[in-house]
Design a protein around this motif. Structure first.
Motif, short mmCIF file in Angstrom:
data_model
loop_
_atom_site.label_atom_id
_atom_site.label_comp_id
_atom_site.label_asym_id
_atom_site.label_seq_id
_atom_site.Cartn_x
_atom_site.Cartn_y
_atom_site.Cartn_z
N HIS A 53 -35.54 114.26 17.82
CA HIS A 53 -36.28 114.31 19.08
C HIS A 53 -36.20 112.97 19.81
CE1 HIS A 53 -38.06 118.32 18.83
NE2 HIS A 53 -38.23 118.11 17.54
N HIS A 54 -36.32 111.88 19.08
CA HIS A 54 -36.20 110.56 19.70
C HIS A 54 -34.80 110.35 20.27
CE1 HIS A 54 -40.05 109.93 18.07
NE2 HIS A 54 -39.72 109.45 16.90
N ARG A 55 -33.80 110.87 19.59
CA ARG A 55 -32.41 110.80 20.09
C ARG A 55 -32.30 111.43 21.46
NH1 ARG A 55 -29.13 115.29 17.38
NH2 ARG A 55 -30.66 116.37 18.69
N ASP A 56 -32.83 112.65 21.59
CA ASP A 56 -32.73 113.38 22.86
C ASP A 56 -33.51 112.68 23.98
OD1 ASP A 56 -31.21 115.19 21.49
OD2 ASP A 56 -32.81 116.68 21.26
N VAL A 57 -34.69 112.15 23.65
CA VAL A 57 -35.52 111.50 24.67
C VAL A 57 -34.82 110.25 25.21
CG1 VAL A 57 -37.65 110.20 25.02
CG2 VAL A 57 -37.72 112.39 23.84
N ASN A 58 -34.24 109.45 24.33
CA ASN A 58 -33.62 108.21 24.78
C ASN A 58 -32.30 108.45 25.51
OD1 ASN A 58 -35.05 105.54 23.78
ND2 ASN A 58 -35.40 107.09 22.22
N HIS A 59 -31.51 109.43 25.08
CA HIS A 59 -30.31 109.76 25.84
C HIS A 59 -30.68 110.31 27.22
CE1 HIS A 59 -27.29 108.74 23.00
NE2 HIS A 59 -27.57 109.69 22.11
#
Length: 323
Positions: free
Chosen positions: A295-301
């Motif tokens: 989830h953090h991956r998607d938010v930062n991208h």
């Protein structure tokens, strides 16, 4: 008489009374107040109520004149009389998070998603993260518990730095943030809870703890400068860091399933934080942590893509409930 001489004379006259005021009780100060001299009434009231230590020792019983001791139950000297309870009626023992801050992780998220680097900044961010993986693999090898501990001390920095800088920008420009400040700070808090969990599992050596201090100092300052120069680049770096975290936790799970690492019972803090069943194991903990990282991956991208399109974070609302 000059203002400097007048100030020194006033200090010599009033100074002893001010510096000894902390030892004067309101009852003792009352005669002074009646005569028009001494300590102002407001100062006496503040002294009698602002000090937790004084409040704990100054309370006396009505009979016998015996002093009744007041137990200070928190760091700030606040007597927490209202206890938080779990659903089963037992006392909530965690002070680092509250029952309403817990959640059930969404483990159905796509773990294979990868952002293909297209621009020059994206390629720099991608290869920067890839280059950092090699010394980490050499240093920790298959000690995934300590590797996770090290990873989370780094992963908890970007959200705090980004949230802090957006907060300051919001104050300077008198504008809303679209929820991004809270989103980034919640990301940092979530990563910190990962660390609190793995500290119950890993037993880091002294040089690993020293490495954490060094890496955190370098990474915080580097990311701070990077975010000031290019938030797009900074968020893209975090997106790729989270992709590497997913890979590391996947390898962690493989070793757990193969029996190379003992699948011990889940720490109590993890059971309460992710609302896991009482019979949960370390494998369950690693599974939900990996989902958080996705989830953090998607938010930062997503945050990096917004900047790439020439938009500000405040113009696009932050994802809700991303972890």
């Amino acid at each position: 008489m000059s203002s400097r001489m007048a100030g020194s004379v006033l200090l010599r006259y009033v100074g002893p009374r001010l510096f000894t005021a902390a030892s004067i009780s309101p009852a003792a100060a009352r005669p002074l107040l009646a005569g028009g001299e001494g300590i102002p009434a407001v100062m006496v009231r503040l002294m009698s109520t602002s000090s937790p230590a004084a409040a704990a020792t100054a309370s006396e019983a009505k009979e016998g004149g015996e002093k009744k001791e007041v137990a200070i139950k928190s760091y700030w000297g606040i007597d927490q009389t209202n206890k938080l309870l779990r659903e089963d009626g037992t006392e909530w023992k965690w002070t680092c998070f509250r029952p309403w801050e817990t959640y059930t992780a969404d483990t159905s998220i796509d773990l294979t998603k990868h952002h293909e680097p297209k621009t020059l900044l994206d390629k720099i961010a991608y290869w920067t993260v890839k280059s950092l993986r090699f010394p980490t693999d050499i240093f920790f090898q298959r000690r995934y518990g300590c590797r996770a501990m090290m990873l989370e001390t780094v992963a908890a920095v970007p959200g705090m730095v980004g949230g802090m800088l957006l907060h300051l920008r919001s104050l300077r420009r008198f504008e809303q943030s679209g929820g991004w400040i809270r989103a980034l700070l919640e990301e940092a808090e979530n990563e910190r809870m990962h660390l609190m969990t793995f500290m119950e599992v890993a037993n880091p050596r002294w040089y690993e703890r020293a490495l954490v201090i060094a890496v955190q100092g370098v990474f915080f300052n580097a990311y701070f400068l990077g975010y000031l120069l290019s938030p797009k680049f900074a968020h893209r770096v975090v997106g790729y860091l989270e992709e590497e975290a997913i890979h590391s936790y996947t390898e962690f799970l493989k070793d757990l399933e193969a029996g190379k690492i003992d699948n011990v019972p889940a720490p109590a803090i993890a059971i309460d934080y992710w609302r896991l069943p009482a019979s949960a194991t370390l494998k369950d903990v690693v599974t939900v942590v990996r989902a958080d990282e996705a989830h953090h991956r998607d938010v930062n991208h997503f945050a990096s893509d917004i900047h790439y399109q020439g938009m500000q974070l405040k113009e696009s609302p932050a994802p809700i409930g991303y972890h």
